[in-house]
Design a protein around this motif. Structure first.
Motif, mmCIF file in Angstrom:
data_model
loop_
_atom_site.group_PDB
_atom_site.id
_atom_site.type_symbol
_atom_site.label_atom_id
_atom_site.label_comp_id
_atom_site.label_asym_id
_atom_site.label_seq_id
_atom_site.Cartn_x
_atom_site.Cartn_y
_atom_site.Cartn_z
ATOM 1 N N GLU A 184 0.822 -1.209 0.000
ATOM 2 C CA GLU A 184 0.000 0.000 0.000
ATOM 3 C C GLU A 184 0.856 1.259 0.000
ATOM 4 O O GLU A 184 1.924 1.298 0.624
ATOM 5 N N TRP B 232 0.025 5.338 0.771
ATOM 6 C CA TRP B 232 -1.018 6.250 1.245
ATOM 7 C C TRP B 232 -0.738 7.631 0.680
ATOM 8 O O TRP B 232 0.388 8.143 0.794
ATOM 9 N N ILE B 233 -1.785 8.248 0.134
ATOM 10 C CA ILE B 233 -1.527 9.362 -0.772
ATOM 11 C C ILE B 233 -2.671 10.381 -0.715
ATOM 12 O O ILE B 233 -3.808 10.020 -0.425
ATOM 13 N N VAL C 56 0.264 10.007 -8.808
ATOM 14 C CA VAL C 56 -0.330 8.776 -8.284
ATOM 15 C C VAL C 56 -0.004 7.565 -9.165
ATOM 16 O O VAL C 56 0.309 6.484 -8.660
ATOM 17 N N VAL D 212 2.383 4.621 -8.517
ATOM 18 C CA VAL D 212 1.984 3.560 -7.578
ATOM 19 C C VAL D 212 1.510 2.348 -8.396
ATOM 20 O O VAL D 212 1.867 1.196 -8.115
ATOM 21 N N PRO E 200 -3.016 2.198 -4.017
ATOM 22 C CA PRO E 200 -3.128 3.480 -3.320
ATOM 23 C C PRO E 200 -4.296 3.480 -2.339
ATOM 24 O O PRO E 200 -5.332 2.857 -2.586
ATOM 25 N N PHE F 95 -6.381 6.517 -0.322
ATOM 26 C CA PHE F 95 -6.445 7.968 -0.463
ATOM 27 C C PHE F 95 -6.900 8.679 0.807
ATOM 28 O O PHE F 95 -7.726 8.160 1.561
ATOM 29 N N TYR G 51 -10.032 4.581 -9.964
ATOM 30 C CA TYR G 51 -9.817 4.258 -8.550
ATOM 31 C C TYR G 51 -11.132 4.102 -7.782
ATOM 32 O O TYR G 51 -11.179 4.315 -6.577
#
Ligand SMILES: *Cc1c(COP(=O)(O)O)cnc(C)c1O
Length: 374
Positions: A75, A77-78, A87, A90, A97, A99, A330
């Protein structure tokens, strides 16, 4: 289009540096201009960091994540409210990702949500490999809070400073010096440009060495081509770096000009139902793009009314970034927050903010917007 959101703005000295590169025949992804450009960034950032010139900001992020050992199923984290280039790397690595929303008082990643989720993930043994907060529209994230969380949980921190070269965090600490690494972009629409390009900035010398190795096809020490891992062709062209040398001479002027543009919009358009991106005390944003929100209840109009009216007049304006968790790509990704970013997206707009925008052009934009508001 007559008035653009953000255009390349040359100092006039770039062609001289490019000529010097041609004279020495370093028309290649290495050479004295690239070395000098990296050195000028290190000097400008005024911290003990290593700078590696790369083909783009996304390439820099890709390398940083790879060096942080991000791999399939891990993972990252973004910030949800960001540009896709911050992004997609990733995905390049097969990672997932997760979010996070913004703090409404700073429009920076909400560290309270991060903290809660890190605590949970830590007890469940599923910490992320890296955290990637974005310096949104040129404003530094809360580096103190993020660096202490990253240290506490042993997670890599990679700051997306693509929009914030020239900004500062508390006590004059420059944006782009945060975390284990930060990435910069010199795309055509950024504060300064090399036509296309990026930089990895890291306090770890080993990360910089690894980035140089991976960015040049991961060649082992040998007279022939020998590879024990795969790499990329990601180095910055020496010609592009030469453009960057001319741009670095005016970086502070460019930031001052963008800040003046922001202040002028703010002075003319505040109190008409329009609010501007906040700037926390002690921080100094580049104001890369003037970002504002329009309250449809108070004004009776939407951000689209303004955008389309400006477009009819050949003036480019753009909605704020559409949060990544709202993107079809996503739709299944996890998101933590309370929709601060969703609301900013539905009411938010970026106005023409290039450092070459003339006063007359800005007056025209302001005048047109006022016709809808008054
Ligand atoms: C521009 C930008 C990038 C990507 O940089 P490129 O040089 O275009 O690859 C990444 N993140 C953010 C927030 C950006 O604005």
């Amino acid at each position: 289009m007559r008035i653009y959101l953000s255009r390349p703005h040359m100092s006039g000295r770039e062609e001289r540096f490019v000529s010097e590169a041609f004279a020495s025949n370093f028309v290649a992804p290495l050479g004295p201009q690239l070395d000098a450009f990296e050195a000028s960034l290190c000097e400008y950032l005024n911290t003990d960091v290593n700078c590696v010139g790369l083909a783009s900001g996304s390439a820099a992020l890709h390398l940083a994540l790879r060096i942080a050992d991000v791999g399939p199923g891990d993972e990252v984290w973004i910030s949800s409210m960001t540009f896709a280039g911050g992004v997609f790397p990733v995905n390049y690595l097969g990672a997932i990702p997760r979010f996070f929303d913004l703090d409404p008082t700073s429009w920076a990643i909400d560290t309270a949500y991060l903290e809660v989720e890190l605590r949970k993930a830590s007890t469940e043994n599923r910490l992320p490999k890296a955290i990637v907060p974005t310096d949104l529209y040129g404003q530094s994230v809360d580096l103190d809070a993020l660096e202490s969380l990253a240290t506490q949980y042993g997670v890599n921190l990679i700051v997306d400073s693509a929009e914030s070269l020239g900004a500062s965090y508390k006590n004059g600490r420059k944006a782009g010096t945060g975390g284990d690494a930060a990435i910069l972009s010199f795309n055509g629409n950024k504060i300064i440009t090399t036509s296309g390009g990026g930089m990895l900035v890291t306090r770890h010398k080993a990360w910089a060495d690894e980035a140089r190795f991976l960015a040049t096809q991961a060649r082992d020490q040998a007279p022939h081509y020998q590879h024990s891992t795969f790499g990329y062709n990601y180095r910055l062209s020496n010609i592009c770096a030469a453009i960057g040398l001319g741009q670095m001479e005016v970086i502070d002027e460019r930031v001052d000009r963008r800040r003046d543009i922001f202040e002028r919009y703010k002075k003319e358009l505040s109190n008409l139902g329009i609010e501007f991106m906040p700037e926390p005390d002690g921080l100094r944003s580049t104001r890369w793009l003037t970002a504002l929100t329009i309250d449809p209840k108070e004004t009776g109009i939407t951000r689209e009314d303004i955008r389309l009216m400006l477009l009819e007049n050949q003036i480019e304006a753009r909605p704020l970034w559409k949060p990544m968790h709202m993107q079809p790509l996503y739709e299944n990704a996890a998101y933590h927050g309370r929709g601060v970013d969703e609301k900013l997206f539905s009411n938010g707009l970026c106005l023409p903010s290039g450092s070459d925008l003339t006063m007359d052009e800005q007056d025209e934009v302001i005048g047109l917007i006022k016709t809808l508001l008054i």
